[in-house]
Motif scaffolding. Structure first.
Motif, PDB file in Angstrom:
ATOM      1  N   VAL A  51      10.939  13.289   3.746  1.00  0.00           N
ATOM      2  CA  VAL A  51      10.953  14.724   4.017  1.00  0.00           C
ATOM      3  C   VAL A  51      11.669  14.984   5.339  1.00  0.00           C
ATOM      4  CG1 VAL A  51       9.489  16.750   4.434  1.00  0.00           C
ATOM      5  CG2 VAL A  51       8.825  15.039   2.708  1.00  0.00           C
ATOM      6  N   LYS A  52      11.332  14.185   6.343  1.00  0.00           N
ATOM      7  CA  LYS A  52      11.914  14.346   7.683  1.00  0.00           C
ATOM      8  C   LYS A  52      13.439  14.203   7.651  1.00  0.00           C
ATOM      9  CE  LYS A  52      11.616  11.269  11.083  1.00  0.00           C
ATOM     10  NZ  LYS A  52      10.994  10.347  12.035  1.00  0.00           N
ATOM     11  N   GLU A  53      13.945  13.276   6.854  1.00  0.00           N
ATOM     12  CA  GLU A  53      15.398  13.063   6.785  1.00  0.00           C
ATOM     13  C   GLU A  53      16.075  13.943   5.739  1.00  0.00           C
ATOM     14  OE1 GLU A  53      16.980   9.170   6.791  1.00  0.00           O
ATOM     15  OE2 GLU A  53      15.801   8.562   8.522  1.00  0.00           O
ATOM     16  N   GLY A  54      15.322  14.842   5.119  1.00  0.00           N
ATOM     17  CA  GLY A  54      15.924  15.786   4.188  1.00  0.00           C
ATOM     18  C   GLY A  54      16.146  15.248   2.780  1.00  0.00           C
ATOM     19  N   GLY A  55      15.506  14.130   2.434  1.00  0.00           N
ATOM     20  CA  GLY A  55      15.671  13.557   1.096  1.00  0.00           C
ATOM     21  C   GLY A  55      14.849  14.267   0.037  1.00  0.00           C
ATOM     22  N   ALA A  56      13.846  15.026   0.461  1.00  0.00           N
ATOM     23  CA  ALA A  56      12.982  15.740  -0.478  1.00  0.00           C
ATOM     24  C   ALA A  56      12.144  16.756   0.290  1.00  0.00           C
ATOM     25  CB  ALA A  56      12.067  14.755  -1.192  1.00  0.00           C
ATOM     26  N   GLU A  57      11.629  17.742  -0.437  1.00  0.00           N
ATOM     27  CA  GLU A  57      10.730  18.713   0.188  1.00  0.00           C
ATOM     28  C   GLU A  57       9.317  18.183   0.261  1.00  0.00           C
ATOM     29  OE1 GLU A  57      10.970  22.788  -1.027  1.00  0.00           O
ATOM     30  OE2 GLU A  57      13.122  22.599  -1.418  1.00  0.00           O
ATOM     31  N   ASN A  58       8.988  17.259  -0.636  1.00  0.00           N
ATOM     32  CA  ASN A  58       7.672  16.633  -0.698  1.00  0.00           C
ATOM     33  C   ASN A  58       7.923  15.160  -1.002  1.00  0.00           C
ATOM     34  OD1 ASN A  58       5.277  15.490  -1.997  1.00  0.00           O
ATOM     35  ND2 ASN A  58       4.483  17.584  -2.021  1.00  0.00           N
ATOM     36  N   TRP A  59       7.193  14.259  -0.363  1.00  0.00           N
ATOM     37  CA  TRP A  59       7.464  12.833  -0.559  1.00  0.00           C
ATOM     38  C   TRP A  59       7.313  12.418  -2.015  1.00  0.00           C
ATOM     39  CZ3 TRP A  59       4.326   9.243  -2.689  1.00  0.00           C
ATOM     40  CH2 TRP A  59       2.959   9.512  -2.757  1.00  0.00           C
ATOM     41  N   LYS A  60       6.466  13.119  -2.778  1.00  0.00           N
ATOM     42  CA  LYS A  60       6.261  12.763  -4.179  1.00  0.00           C
ATOM     43  C   LYS A  60       7.514  13.006  -5.026  1.00  0.00           C
ATOM     44  CE  LYS A  60       1.296  13.518  -4.014  1.00  0.00           C
ATOM     45  NZ  LYS A  60       0.162  14.288  -4.483  1.00  0.00           N
ATOM     46  N   GLU A  61       8.427  13.827  -4.521  1.00  0.00           N
ATOM     47  CA  GLU A  61       9.689  14.095  -5.218  1.00  0.00           C
ATOM     48  C   GLU A  61      10.751  13.045  -4.891  1.00  0.00           C
ATOM     49  OE1 GLU A  61      10.737  17.956  -3.780  1.00  0.00           O
ATOM     50  OE2 GLU A  61       9.006  18.910  -4.712  1.00  0.00           O
ATOM     51  N   TYR A  62      10.509  12.252  -3.876  1.00  0.00           N
ATOM     52  CA  TYR A  62      11.485  11.253  -3.433  1.00  0.00           C
ATOM     53  C   TYR A  62      11.291   9.978  -4.252  1.00  0.00           C
ATOM     54  CZ  TYR A  62      14.327   8.518  -0.173  1.00  0.00           C
ATOM     55  OH  TYR A  62      15.296   7.734   0.392  1.00  0.00           O
ATOM     56  N   LEU A 112       0.821  -1.200   0.000  1.00  0.00           N
ATOM     57  CA  LEU A 112       0.000   0.000   0.000  1.00  0.00           C
ATOM     58  C   LEU A 112       0.862   1.260   0.000  1.00  0.00           C
ATOM     59  CD1 LEU A 112      -2.777  -1.075   2.521  1.00  0.00           C
ATOM     60  CD2 LEU A 112      -2.811  -1.204   0.013  1.00  0.00           C
ATOM     61  N   ALA A 113       2.044   1.162   0.603  1.00  0.00           N
ATOM     62  CA  ALA A 113       2.980   2.288   0.630  1.00  0.00           C
ATOM     63  C   ALA A 113       4.337   1.763   1.081  1.00  0.00           C
ATOM     64  CB  ALA A 113       2.506   3.379   1.591  1.00  0.00           C
ATOM     65  N   TYR A 114       5.381   2.460   0.663  1.00  0.00           N
ATOM     66  CA  TYR A 114       6.719   2.147   1.184  1.00  0.00           C
ATOM     67  C   TYR A 114       7.611   3.367   1.048  1.00  0.00           C
ATOM     68  CZ  TYR A 114       8.030   1.305  -3.731  1.00  0.00           C
ATOM     69  OH  TYR A 114       8.223   1.421  -5.082  1.00  0.00           O
ATOM     70  N   CYS A 115       8.677   3.357   1.823  1.00  0.00           N
ATOM     71  CA  CYS A 115       9.700   4.397   1.745  1.00  0.00           C
ATOM     72  C   CYS A 115      11.031   3.742   2.107  1.00  0.00           C
ATOM     73  CB  CYS A 115       9.384   5.544   2.695  1.00  0.00           C
ATOM     74  SG  CYS A 115      10.506   6.956   2.503  1.00  0.00           S
ATOM     75  N   VAL A 116      11.949   3.749   1.156  1.00  0.00           N
ATOM     76  CA  VAL A 116      13.280   3.185   1.376  1.00  0.00           C
ATOM     77  C   VAL A 116      14.185   4.332   1.808  1.00  0.00           C
ATOM     78  CG1 VAL A 116      15.248   2.014   0.317  1.00  0.00           C
ATOM     79  CG2 VAL A 116      12.911   1.406  -0.381  1.00  0.00           C
ATOM     80  N   MET A 117      14.694   4.221   3.017  1.00  0.00           N
ATOM     81  CA  MET A 117      15.607   5.231   3.550  1.00  0.00           C
ATOM     82  C   MET A 117      17.026   4.651   3.562  1.00  0.00           C
ATOM     83  SD  MET A 117      13.437   7.582   3.931  1.00  0.00           S
ATOM     84  CE  MET A 117      14.604   8.775   4.563  1.00  0.00           C
ATOM     85  N   SER A 118      17.994   5.422   3.950  1.00  0.00           N
ATOM     86  CA  SER A 118      19.382   4.966   3.897  1.00  0.00           C
ATOM     87  C   SER A 118      19.654   3.749   4.779  1.00  0.00           C
ATOM     88  CB  SER A 118      20.330   6.103   4.272  1.00  0.00           C
ATOM     89  OG  SER A 118      20.071   6.531   5.596  1.00  0.00           O
ATOM     90  N   SER A 119      19.008   3.682   5.946  1.00  0.00           N
ATOM     91  CA  SER A 119      19.307   2.595   6.880  1.00  0.00           C
ATOM     92  C   SER A 119      18.088   1.766   7.283  1.00  0.00           C
ATOM     93  CB  SER A 119      19.948   3.162   8.146  1.00  0.00           C
ATOM     94  OG  SER A 119      19.034   4.018   8.803  1.00  0.00           O
ATOM     95  N   HIS A 120      16.952   2.041   6.691  1.00  0.00           N
ATOM     96  CA  HIS A 120      15.746   1.286   7.035  1.00  0.00           C
ATOM     97  C   HIS A 120      14.705   1.409   5.932  1.00  0.00           C
ATOM     98  CE1 HIS A 120      14.918   5.356   8.528  1.00  0.00           C
ATOM     99  NE2 HIS A 120      13.629   5.068   8.461  1.00  0.00           N
ATOM    100  N   VAL A 121      13.724   0.516   6.002  1.00  0.00           N
ATOM    101  CA  VAL A 121      12.634   0.518   5.029  1.00  0.00           C
ATOM    102  C   VAL A 121      11.312   0.463   5.798  1.00  0.00           C
ATOM    103  CG1 VAL A 121      11.568  -0.686   3.075  1.00  0.00           C
ATOM    104  CG2 VAL A 121      14.056  -0.746   3.353  1.00  0.00           C
ATOM    105  N   HIS A 122      10.409   1.363   5.437  1.00  0.00           N
ATOM    106  CA  HIS A 122       9.050   1.363   5.976  1.00  0.00           C
ATOM    107  C   HIS A 122       8.133   0.774   4.911  1.00  0.00           C
ATOM    108  CE1 HIS A 122       9.347   3.995   9.557  1.00  0.00           C
ATOM    109  NE2 HIS A 122      10.360   4.540   8.898  1.00  0.00           N
TER     110      HIS A 122
END
Length: 167
Positions: A145-156, A72-82
Motif C-alpha cells: 500500500v505504501k509503495e502504491g501497489g494496491a489500495e489494500n494489501w489483500k488486493e496485492y 507467517l507473512a510476506y510481501c514481495v516488493m520491486s527491490s526487496h522482500v519482507h
C-alpha cells in the motif's frame, strides 16, 4: 580516562560486529523473526513482470518448506522482500533459509552472469513478544500500500498472511 581507552582500536567497529546473533540462538527461541532482503543496488526487478514476482513467491515457499521454516507473512516488493517467519525450537537455521531462497531466485530469474541479483546478507529482527507479531505483520503487508501497489494489501498478489496469524 586515558587517551588509550578512547582510541579507535578500543572502540567497536561496525565492520568487526557480527551482522546477527549466532544461529544457535534463533532455533531454541520459538520466536518469530522479521527478515528483509534487498536486491543489489536496489534494482526493481522482483516484480518487473507478474511471472517474475510469482517465481519469487514460489522460491520463498519452496525454501521455507525445505528448511523447515513456517512462513507467517510476506510481501514481495520491486527491490526487496519482507518475511515474517516462525523459528522452531528444533533448530531452524535462518541463514541457510535465506541463502537457499536467494539462490533459488537467482538461478530461476537468471540475472546476467556479471550481474548480482541480491545485496549481501539480510536484515533480521527477532520479535520477542507475541504482541509484536500483529504489528510486524501489518507493517510487512502494508508495504504494498505504501509503495502504491494496491489500495489494500489483500488486493496485492505478492503479499500473504497466514490464517493462523489473522486477517
Amino acid at each position: 580516562m586515558s587517551d588509550r581507552e578512547n582510541s579507535p582500536e578500543q572502540l567497536p567497529s561496525r565492520l568487526n560486529r557480527r551482522p546477527r546473533l549466532d544461529s544457535s540462538v534463533y532455533g531454541p527461541s520459538g520466536y518469530a523473526c522479521h527478515l528483509i532482503t534487498n536486491t543489489h543496488a536496489g534494482r526493481p526487478v522482483l516484480t518487473e513482470t507478474p511471472a517474475a514476482a510469482l517465481l519469487v513467491v514460489d522460491c520463498l515457499r519452496a525454501a521455507a518448506q525445505a528448511q523447515g521454516i513456517e512462513l507467517l507473512a510476506y510481501c514481495v516488493m520491486s527491490s526487496h522482500v519482507h518475511i515474517i517467519a516462525l523459528v522452531r525450537p528444533q533448530g531452524t537455521d535462518l541463514v541457510q533459509f535465506m541463502k537457499s531462497f536467494k539462490m533459488r531466485v537467482s538461478r530461476r530469474l537468471r540475472a546476467g552472469p556479471a550481474e548480482k541479483l541480491w545485496q549481501e546478507s539480510f536484515y533480521d529482527r527477532v520479535l520477542r513478544q507475541a504482541e509484536h507479531l500483529p504489528t510486524a505483520c501489518e507493517y510487512v503487508l502494508n508495504n504494498a500500500v505504501k509503495e502504491g501497489g494496491a489500495e489494500n494489501w489483500k488486493e496485492y498478489p505478492y503479499a500473504w498472511l497466514s490464517p493462523e496469524v489473522g486477517s
